[in-house]
Design a protein around this motif. Structure first.
Motif, mmCIF file in Angstrom:
data_model
loop_
_atom_site.group_PDB
_atom_site.id
_atom_site.type_symbol
_atom_site.label_atom_id
_atom_site.label_comp_id
_atom_site.label_asym_id
_atom_site.label_seq_id
_atom_site.Cartn_x
_atom_site.Cartn_y
_atom_site.Cartn_z
ATOM 1 N N ASP A 133 12.484 -10.443 49.276
ATOM 2 C CA ASP A 133 13.809 -10.257 48.680
ATOM 3 C C ASP A 133 14.405 -8.871 48.927
ATOM 4 O O ASP A 133 15.613 -8.717 49.006
ATOM 5 N N ASN A 134 13.525 -7.861 49.023
ATOM 6 C CA ASN A 134 14.056 -6.498 49.168
ATOM 7 C C ASN A 134 14.243 -6.106 50.633
ATOM 8 O O ASN A 134 14.414 -4.949 50.948
ATOM 9 N N ASP A 135 14.175 -7.087 51.535
ATOM 10 C CA ASP A 135 14.263 -6.757 52.959
ATOM 11 C C ASP A 135 15.567 -7.286 53.561
ATOM 12 O O ASP A 135 16.505 -7.630 52.830
ATOM 13 N N ASN A 166 -1.069 8.383 45.966
ATOM 14 C CA ASN A 166 0.272 8.748 46.414
ATOM 15 C C ASN A 166 0.736 7.905 47.595
ATOM 16 O O ASN A 166 1.911 7.578 47.719
ATOM 17 N N LEU A 167 -0.215 7.544 48.467
ATOM 18 C CA LEU A 167 0.133 6.688 49.598
ATOM 19 C C LEU A 167 0.644 5.341 49.092
ATOM 20 O O LEU A 167 1.657 4.811 49.565
ATOM 21 N N GLU A 168 -0.045 4.813 48.087
ATOM 22 C CA GLU A 168 0.352 3.525 47.526
ATOM 23 C C GLU A 168 1.757 3.599 46.930
ATOM 24 O O GLU A 168 2.577 2.689 47.126
ATOM 25 N N THR A 169 2.061 4.684 46.239
ATOM 26 C CA THR A 169 3.397 4.846 45.639
ATOM 27 C C THR A 169 4.475 4.788 46.722
ATOM 28 O O THR A 169 5.488 4.089 46.574
ATOM 29 N N ILE A 170 4.237 5.512 47.820
ATOM 30 C CA ILE A 170 5.243 5.541 48.894
ATOM 31 C C ILE A 170 5.355 4.177 49.582
ATOM 32 O O ILE A 170 6.459 3.699 49.867
ATOM 33 N N ARG A 219 4.790 1.290 48.280
ATOM 34 C CA ARG A 219 5.400 0.292 47.387
ATOM 35 C C ARG A 219 6.867 0.582 47.102
ATOM 36 O O ARG A 219 7.648 -0.331 46.894
ATOM 37 N N GLN A 220 7.239 1.876 47.077
ATOM 38 C CA GLN A 220 8.603 2.220 46.663
ATOM 39 C C GLN A 220 9.464 2.756 47.783
ATOM 40 O O GLN A 220 10.682 2.843 47.655
ATOM 41 N N THR A 268 14.579 7.651 53.637
ATOM 42 C CA THR A 268 15.039 6.542 54.483
ATOM 43 C C THR A 268 13.932 5.541 54.766
ATOM 44 O O THR A 268 14.169 4.515 55.391
ATOM 45 N N MET A 269 12.708 5.831 54.322
ATOM 46 C CA MET A 269 11.607 4.910 54.600
ATOM 47 C C MET A 269 11.659 3.702 53.671
ATOM 48 O O MET A 269 11.699 3.856 52.454
ATOM 49 N N PRO A 270 11.695 2.475 54.251
ATOM 50 C CA PRO A 270 11.735 1.294 53.389
ATOM 51 C C PRO A 270 10.407 1.099 52.649
ATOM 52 O O PRO A 270 9.388 1.664 53.040
ATOM 53 N N ALA A 271 10.445 0.290 51.599
ATOM 54 C CA ALA A 271 9.234 0.000 50.826
ATOM 55 C C ALA A 271 8.391 -1.002 51.596
ATOM 56 O O ALA A 271 8.349 -2.187 51.266
ATOM 57 N N VAL A 272 7.725 -0.506 52.646
ATOM 58 C CA VAL A 272 7.045 -1.409 53.581
ATOM 59 C C VAL A 272 5.930 -2.224 52.940
ATOM 60 O O VAL A 272 5.575 -3.299 53.417
#
Ligand code: CUA
Length: 317
Positions: free
Chosen positions: A161-163, A274-278, A280-281, A285-289
């Motif tokens: 949905d978020n893509d 911290n990697l997981e936070t980035i 997921r969120q 400009t980096m999408p929540a991959v």
């Protein structure tokens, strides 16, 4: 004369496939699409040569030559025979092409009937900017799909949905199919063993061009082994390597700035929290991959990135 020209055209197209034909089909639906392509190419080839030939003939035959600019040509009004011909012939051509396509269409849309043992369903998920594949036993792969040879492989094509909208296209398997958030599209293939390249064919963002995939079609036994092993090592470096190559490395390099900053000196690669936070969120400009990645998927990536920081940076990614 125009027929001979068209035949030469089609002949050379078939002989060399110098960019005139779709890539060689490796699935029954792709074969039918190629058949339709060639069928239409014959008609359009004949029409092209006929129209261009008539144009050239008229330009030469009726050129002004030595006549004065003021001389008027013959005034012709109506020709019932010609008018009927140029109405009926195109109508017949369209009916023939339409008939052929409707004859071919069911075999393009519908997979052949297969027993449950001879078919499988793989979910194809398009995301900025990678392809993720989910297998019936829960196994996951990224960037490379593994599929059983000579079996009907159903593909459920989705996007979270978020893509954004992507388009799944393996040219050897025929048509493209959109990966649309909130919707499941269906397609299928049945291919001999081999390696087939696929890509995203809808402009979906800055790294659209890098959104490629390989479909590795292997023996059904090898396929079963692959998904079993992958499910057992759901958080292992095999998946982590694919995630790094197809998710991270699409925008990042270890040692240089690319689309995103370099990762080599970044403590993030070994810092799961911290990697997981980035992932997921997203950030900037980096999408929540990795917005909906399982714990195992995150763990797999960290298991692999730790090996990157521990060892030589080399040319990975
Ligand atoms: Cu995804 Cu273009």
């Amino acid at each position: 004369m125009s027929c001979a020209g068209a035949l030469t055209l089609v002949g050379s197209a078939l002989a060399g496939n110098g960019g005139l034909l779709p890539v060689a089909p490796s699935s029954p639906n792709a074969s039918r699409i190629t058949d339709a392509y060639i069928f239409i190419l014959i008609f359009t080839g004949v029409i092209f040569v006929g129209v261009e030939g008539a144009l050239l003939a008229f330009v030469i035959r009726y050129r002004r030559g030595k006549r004065a600019r003021t001389v008027e040509g013959p005034q012709i009004h109506g020709s019932t025979k010609l008018e009927v011909l140029w109405t009926v012939v195109p109508a017949v051509i369209l009916a023939v092409i339409g008939g052929f396509i409707f004859y071919k269409l069911p075999g393009i849309t519908n997979p052949p009937a297969a027993s449950a043992a001879d078919e499988t369903t793989i979910t194809v998920e398009g995301r900025q900017f990678y392809w993720l594949f989910r297998y019936p036993n829960g196994a996951i792969s990224v960037g490379t799909m593994v599929a059983p040879a000579n079996e009907v492989v159903h593909e459920d094509v989705v996007s979270p949905d978020n893509d954004v909208v992507h388009s799944w296209w393996v040219p050897a398997f025929g048509g493209k199919i959109d990966a649309i958030p909130g919707r499941t599209n269906h397609t299928w293939f049945e291919a001999p063993a081999g390696s087939y390249s696929g890509r995203c064919s809808d402009l979906c963002g800055i790294q659209h061009a890098e959104m490629t995939a390989i479909v590795r079609v292997v023996s059904p036994a090898a396929y079963a082994r692959f998904i079993t092993t992958r499910a057992q090592a759901a958080s292992g470096t095999a998946l982590g390597y694919e995630e790094y190559q197809h998710v991270c490395a699409t925008c990042h390099r270890l040692d240089t700035q690319y689309v995103g900053p370099s990762l080599g000196k970044d403590p993030l690669l070994t810092d799961r929290k911290n990697l997981e936070t980035i992932l997921r969120q997203g950030i900037g400009t980096m999408p929540a991959v990795g917005s909906d990645w399982s714990d195992a998927q995150i763990a797999a990536l960290v298991a692999y990135t730790k090996t990157l920081i521990g060892g030589a940076h080399g040319s990975t990614g």
